[in-house]
Write a protein that holds these residues in place. Structure first.
Motif, short mmCIF file in Angstrom:
data_model
loop_
_atom_site.label_atom_id
_atom_site.label_comp_id
_atom_site.label_asym_id
_atom_site.label_seq_id
_atom_site.Cartn_x
_atom_site.Cartn_y
_atom_site.Cartn_z
N GLY A 428 0.79 -1.22 0.00
CA GLY A 428 0.00 0.00 0.00
C GLY A 428 0.82 1.28 0.00
N ASN A 429 2.15 1.14 -0.07
CA ASN A 429 2.98 2.34 -0.19
C ASN A 429 2.92 2.84 -1.63
OD1 ASN A 429 4.70 0.53 2.01
ND2 ASN A 429 4.55 2.70 2.46
N ILE A 430 3.16 4.15 -1.80
CA ILE A 430 3.12 4.71 -3.14
C ILE A 430 4.41 4.35 -3.88
CG2 ILE A 430 3.03 6.86 -4.49
CD1 ILE A 430 1.39 8.10 -2.24
N LYS A 431 4.27 3.91 -5.13
CA LYS A 431 5.46 3.63 -5.94
C LYS A 431 5.97 4.96 -6.49
CE LYS A 431 4.80 -1.02 -7.74
NZ LYS A 431 4.36 -1.77 -8.92
N ALA A 432 7.18 5.32 -6.12
CA ALA A 432 7.73 6.60 -6.58
C ALA A 432 9.21 6.45 -6.81
CB ALA A 432 7.47 7.69 -5.54
N ASP A 433 9.73 7.24 -7.73
CA ASP A 433 11.16 7.21 -8.00
C ASP A 433 11.91 7.66 -6.75
OD1 ASP A 433 13.26 7.48 -10.54
OD2 ASP A 433 13.76 8.75 -8.82
N PRO A 434 12.93 6.90 -6.33
CA PRO A 434 13.59 7.22 -5.07
C PRO A 434 14.30 8.60 -5.08
CG PRO A 434 14.68 5.37 -6.17
CD PRO A 434 13.42 5.66 -6.93
N ILE A 435 14.66 9.09 -6.22
CA ILE A 435 15.32 10.40 -6.26
C ILE A 435 14.30 11.52 -6.51
CG2 ILE A 435 17.14 11.82 -7.30
CD1 ILE A 435 18.44 9.33 -6.35
N THR A 436 13.55 11.40 -7.61
CA THR A 436 12.68 12.52 -7.98
C THR A 436 11.34 12.47 -7.27
OG1 THR A 436 11.68 11.26 -9.78
CG2 THR A 436 13.67 12.52 -10.30
N GLY A 437 10.96 11.31 -6.78
CA GLY A 437 9.66 11.20 -6.15
C GLY A 437 8.51 11.09 -7.15
N LYS A 438 8.84 10.97 -8.43
CA LYS A 438 7.77 10.89 -9.44
C LYS A 438 6.96 9.61 -9.28
CE LYS A 438 9.74 13.69 -13.09
NZ LYS A 438 10.41 13.72 -14.40
N THR A 439 5.64 9.76 -9.33
CA THR A 439 4.76 8.60 -9.33
C THR A 439 4.36 8.31 -10.77
OG1 THR A 439 2.71 9.85 -9.20
CG2 THR A 439 3.81 9.36 -7.12
N ASN A 440 3.43 7.39 -10.96
CA ASN A 440 3.01 7.10 -12.33
C ASN A 440 2.02 8.13 -12.89
OD1 ASN A 440 0.98 6.04 -10.50
ND2 ASN A 440 0.04 5.13 -12.30
N ILE A 441 1.61 9.10 -12.06
CA ILE A 441 0.67 10.13 -12.54
C ILE A 441 1.43 11.42 -12.76
CG2 ILE A 441 -1.41 11.45 -12.02
CD1 ILE A 441 -2.29 9.20 -10.20
N GLU A 442 1.29 11.97 -13.95
CA GLU A 442 2.02 13.20 -14.25
C GLU A 442 1.64 14.30 -13.27
OE1 GLU A 442 2.24 14.51 -18.31
OE2 GLU A 442 3.00 16.48 -17.71
N GLY A 443 2.66 14.96 -12.74
CA GLY A 443 2.44 16.07 -11.82
C GLY A 443 2.29 15.65 -10.36
N VAL A 444 2.26 14.34 -10.12
CA VAL A 444 2.12 13.87 -8.73
C VAL A 444 3.42 13.23 -8.26
CG1 VAL A 444 0.84 12.38 -7.15
CG2 VAL A 444 -0.36 13.51 -9.03
N PHE A 445 3.97 13.76 -7.19
CA PHE A 445 5.20 13.27 -6.60
C PHE A 445 4.89 12.74 -5.21
CE2 PHE A 445 8.24 15.38 -9.57
CZ PHE A 445 7.36 16.23 -10.22
N ALA A 446 5.76 11.90 -4.67
CA ALA A 446 5.55 11.40 -3.31
C ALA A 446 6.89 11.12 -2.66
CB ALA A 446 4.69 10.13 -3.34
N GLY A 447 6.92 11.19 -1.33
CA GLY A 447 8.15 10.89 -0.62
C GLY A 447 7.92 10.78 0.88
N GLY A 462 15.06 14.32 3.33
CA GLY A 462 15.86 14.14 2.11
C GLY A 462 14.95 13.94 0.90
N ALA A 463 13.91 13.13 1.10
CA ALA A 463 12.97 12.86 0.00
C ALA A 463 12.25 14.14 -0.39
CB ALA A 463 11.97 11.78 0.42
N GLY A 464 11.86 14.94 0.60
CA GLY A 464 11.16 16.19 0.33
C GLY A 464 12.05 17.15 -0.45
N LYS A 465 13.30 17.14 -0.10
CA LYS A 465 14.22 18.05 -0.75
C LYS A 465 14.49 17.65 -2.20
CE LYS A 465 18.50 20.30 0.07
NZ LYS A 465 19.47 20.68 1.04
N SER A 466 14.75 16.38 -2.42
CA SER A 466 15.07 16.01 -3.80
C SER A 466 13.82 16.08 -4.68
CB SER A 466 15.78 14.66 -3.88
OG SER A 466 15.00 13.67 -3.32
N ALA A 467 12.65 15.85 -4.07
CA ALA A 467 11.42 16.00 -4.86
C ALA A 467 11.22 17.46 -5.23
CB ALA A 467 10.22 15.48 -4.07
N ALA A 468 11.59 18.37 -4.34
CA ALA A 468 11.43 19.80 -4.65
C ALA A 468 12.24 20.16 -5.90
CB ALA A 468 11.87 20.65 -3.46
N ALA A 469 13.45 19.62 -5.97
CA ALA A 469 14.29 19.90 -7.14
C ALA A 469 13.63 19.34 -8.40
CB ALA A 469 15.67 19.30 -6.94
#
Ligand SMILES: Cc1cc2nc3c(=O)[nH]c(=O)nc-3n(C[C@H](O)[C@H](O)[C@H](O)COP(=O)(O)OP(=O)(O)OC[C@H]3O[C@@H](n4cnc5c(N)ncnc54)[C@H](O)[C@@H]3O)c2cc1C
Ligand SMILES: Cc1cc2nc3c(=O)[nH]c(=O)nc-3n(C[C@H](O)[C@H](O)[C@H](O)COP(=O)(O)OP(=O)(O)OC[C@H]3O[C@@H](n4cnc5c(N)ncnc54)[C@H](O)[C@@H]3O)c2cc1C
Ligand code: SF4
Ligand code: FES
Lengths: 480, 287
Positions: A428-447, A462-469
């Protein structure tokens, strides 16, 4: 020159790691004031002088956000405390918090070169010292609050952040610094996530959390509380209202129970409920505050992590005569910070190791006893820790009136269940790129914990920061 | 802050508040609730959204004075504010054209059953409502219920109005009369929805069980966050643990372990009393 030699000699004399001043165990286990009192300037200078200023420092690599530890300690050595703090803030926006709650012994201090032959440099305590020092100076009017005047008007695209724990706060702060108009939506009535509802006052004073949140607000971040996203607004609503990107950092807020008989008896709490009542709702001030909590005489806490330690120590402070900490492995495998384990022991928490509950036995609807079985350690499991195996026929009972389950938390599905197209893991965790936080939905990030499962404050940051970038790049390029 | 735009005293001990909460009003559906906190030191308590008006952004709640927080709430006046109002929480009621349905409301269970009855009727159901109170003076929302029901029956514990007895007793007689005997005269009941004190809901579930009528109840367990984060609200349904705030509040009444619900509602009896005594004492001194 002579000074240099002197300093070298001093190091040879081996200054022992400077101990942290603390409230006496027998006193502190009856109040909710902070346990550790913080270094004095003298303590800090002495501790900083132990740092070897290594040519190839390992500490920085051990830090999940790569604080330039060597340099900030150097600045402390030179008594440039403001600059030391600035150096930390380059990488970490919440130093007063991290200095207190990071598991340094598993990170920077674990790999500190000084630690090979001696105790490692007390990096966390130094970090806390410089952060607290500034706060004190501001309070005393010695120093002006550098950021109160910074409060600025952000003008760039609108970004929404869901959840105001360390992950969301960090992401928001970073984006606001870049000029984005950030709104953080928080379900509870107070921002801070686990920092306010989970970690108790005596370990992380709420005043400090509040100050760090004020700092984030001063950057121009708007925080809207009482907003249970998915219920009051969906992510589609947010896009419709003009938010260009969304960062989801809703944490690991779903309490797990063991599934044993008797868990719904009166007097059985999830650690989340117990801590939320006591911290967020201030039940320790009942009846001055309205939220009640059961103050038992004999309390069992099940688990061995920070959450279990916090629950046990709150229980003691609420007046329990006996607090038993029931953990199925041995002390060595406990995931809690070393300092918390040490403090818990000092405060009189009774450890029942290599034991696991099998049943909670009730009387008239209330908890009466907890039945446990003894365990032994077998072969290592996937996590590398030795797997506990029950010893048949070794059941025993402990008489208790309250049981607190602190065996872990999972992702709360409240929000994710309203976004059916969002890809989740099996747990049930969100699948997101470990660096960018990108999920499978455009414009939606998670961390943060919602992606990694229950982890640490610094990893969520750390996740919040790299997602911000990554969010900034996405907005600038429109490339997903 | 959430402003109270209007307050009505319905009967002694029960007030209706109209609160400005546009975002909640926009999303609220029958069956959902809010969690409120009145002031900094206050407790978080759940109250059902009794009604909502999407165009003017106002929701209404109906609260009965039972302890400190509800008493404090009832001391608030028009244009006062409530510090926190969170919602809409919980799942909405299932609103479909089932056919003939019976809505049972007891005491403060009447306001929450009202929007459900209204929506059920709107979508084409034949709505039979049975509402009850301890006595005539305590009966609320009679007119509203009349307007949304095809048949309305009133019960009172003391017989001062309508049927003399509990709503569950009346329901039993009603079902016996209408569901037994001559097959072509029978008018099957597709479902029963019951909201009120736990004991009442439990009694209704017992009445409908032998008739095999699907029975929905709305559980009122103790809550803190209302978002599935603490587990305070857990109950047992069909032998499994459920969180009322996120899995409910409505459940299949035939599966609910009411004994556990009743027991868990009493966890803080002593503290609640202490809190109330202090408050009343303080109020007396203030006077
Ligand atoms: C008792 C306890 C002690 C801990 N001790 C330590 C420690 O000593 N050191 C350490 O490093 N880590 C510790 N941790 C772990 C650490 O706190 C977490 O890893 C960290 O807080 C995760 O940050 P996050 O931002 O991902 O989520 P959280 O801090 O969990 O914040 C998530 C926020 O999102 C909100 N939210 C959830 N759903 C919604 C929704 N639908 N809409 C709006 N808002 C929503 C929640 O209310 C919450 O405020 C501890 C955890 C606990 C519970
Ligand atoms: C989903 C739901 C919807 C509800 N809707 C309404 C409504 O529309 N109108 C209404 O009058 N009441 C409603 N209630 C009940 C209402 O929440 C309680 O009456 C209120 O919390 C009592 O608080 P108190 O401080 O005044 O009384 P207390 O003296 O504290 O408690 C009296 C009794 O209320 C219950 N209670 C206490 N604290 C809580 C809590 N935090 N959460 C839930 N129950 C509690 C307990 O069973 C307790 O014995 C609802 C409850 C739930 C769970
Ligand atoms: S590794 Fe340790 S001793 Fe070396 S620079 Fe870092 S903190 Fe100092
Ligand atoms: S009220 Fe906390 S989980 Fe339901």
């Amino acid at each position: 020159m002579t000074e240099k030699i002197n300093r070298k000699r001093q190091k040879k004399e081996k200054i022992p790691r400077v101990a942290m001043p603390e409230q006496e165990p027998e006193k502190r286990n009856k109040n909710f004031n902070e346990v550790t009192l913080g270094y004095t300037e003298e303590d800090a200078l002495r501790e900083a002088s132990r740092c070897l200023q290594c040519k190839n420092p390992e500490c920085i690599k051990g830090c999940p956000v790569e604080i330039d530890i060597k340099s900030f300690i150097k600045l402390i050595q030179e008594k440039k405390f403001d600059e030391a703090l600035k150096k930390i803030r380059e990488k970490n926006g919440l130093p007063a918090i991290c200095g207190r709650v990071c598991p340094q012994e598993d990170q920077c201090e674990k790999v500190c070169i000084l630690g090979i032959k001696d105790d490692p440099a007390a990096i966390g305590r130094l970090e806390r010292y410089v952060a607290d020092r500034e706060m004190k100076e501001i309070a005393e009017g010695i120093k002006e609050c550098a950021w109160s005047e910074v409060t600025k008007q952000c003008t760039r695209e609108k970004i929404a952040i869901i959840g105001s724990g360390p992950g969301g706060l960090t992401c928001g702060a970073e984006l606001a610094k870049l000029g984005y108009r950030v709104t953080i939506f928080e379900a509870l009535h107070e921002p801070g996530g686990v920092l306010v509802y989970g970690i108790p006052e005596f370990r992380l004073p709420k005043e400090i959390v509040k100050r760090e949140i004020d700092y984030v607000k001063s950057l121009g971040v708007k925080i809207e509380v009482n907003m249970v996203m998915g219920k009051i607004l969906t992510i589609d609503d947010l896009f419709k209202e003009g938010f260009r990107a969304i960062f989801i950092s809703t944490g690991a807020g779903l309490p797990y129970f063991m599934g044993i008989s008797g868990e719904n008896l009166n007097g059985v709490y999830s650690a989340n409920e117990y801590l939320t009542r006591s911290n967020l709702m201030k039940a320790y001030k009942f009846p001055q505050c309205d939220t009640p909590i059961i103050r038992g005489d004999k309390i069992a806490v099940v688990g061995g992590g920070n959450v279990a330690m916090d629950s046990a120590r709150v229980a003691k402070r609420l007046g329990a005569k006996h607090v038993y900490l029931i953990y199925r492995r041995s002390e060595e495998e406990m995931p809690a910070r070393n300092e918390e384990i040490k403090h818990a022991r000092e405060e009189g928490i009774e450890f029942k190791l290599l034991a696991s509950p099998v049943e909670i036995i009730g009387k008239d609807g209330w908890v009466h006893k907890i039945m446990c079985i003894k365990m032994k350690l077998g072969e290592p499991d996937d996590s590398g820790r030795r797997r506990p195996v029950p010893l048949e026929g070794s059941e025993f009972n402990i008489e208790v009136d309250v049981v607190i389950m602190a065996i872990g938390q999972g992702p709360n599905p409240l929000l994710t269940s309203t976004i059916p197209r969002l890809e989740l893991t099996r747990w049930g965790n969100i699948k997101a790129d470990p660096i960018t936080g990108k999920t499978n939905i455009e414009g939606v990030f998670a961390g943060g914990d919602i992606v990694t499962g229950a982890a640490t404050v610094i990893l969520a940051m750390g996740a919040g920061k790299s997602a911000a970038a990554a969010i900034d790049e996405y907005i600038r390029t429109s490339i997903w | 802050m959430y402003k109270i735009v209007k307050k009505e005293k319905l009967v002694e001990d029960i007030d209706r508040f109209y609160i400005k909460a546009p975002l909640i009003a926009r999303k609220a559906k029958a069956g959902q609730f809010v969690v409120i906190r009145i002031n900094e030191d206050g407790e978080r308590i759940p109250l059902t959204i009794a009604d909502y008006n999407r165009s003017n952004g106002i929701i209404s709640i109906v609260s009965m004075r039972v302890g400190k927080t509800t008493t404090l709430l009832s001391s608030l006046k028009e244009s006062d504010s409530i510090l926190d109002v969170v919602g809409p929480l919980g799942n909405a009621s299932e609103i479909e054209n089932f056919g003939r349905v019976i809505c049972v409301g007891g005491g403060v269970g009447i306001p929450p059953i009202f929007p459900i009855a209204r929506e059920l009727k709107k979508i084409g159901n034949y709505v039979i409502s049975i509402i009850g109170a301890r006595s005539k003076d305590l009966l609320i929302l009679k007119e509203e219920m009349e307007d949304t029901s095809d048949e309305l029956y009133i019960c009172s514990d003391d017989g001062s109005i309508g049927y003399h007895g509990f709503v569950s007793d009346f329901l039993k007689e009603y079902l016996e009369k209408n569901l037994t005997g001559n097959a072509d005269k029978r008018k099957d009941i597709a479902r029963v929805i019951a909201i009120g004190p736990a004991l009442m809901m439990s009694a209704v579930a017992d009445v409908t069980r032998p008739f095999n009528i699907k029975t929905i109840v709305s559980l009122n367990s103790i809550m803190v966050d209302g978002t599935g984060m603490c587990g305070a609200c857990r109950v047992e349904v069909g032998g499994k643990t459920k969180f009322v705030c996120v899995n409910g509040p409505e459940f299949d009444g035939h599966q609910v372990n009411f004994e556990l619900l009743l027991s868990r509602q009493k966890i803080y009896c002593d503290q609640e009393k202490e809190c109330m005594d202090i408050y009343e004492h303080k109020c007396m001194l203030d006077k």
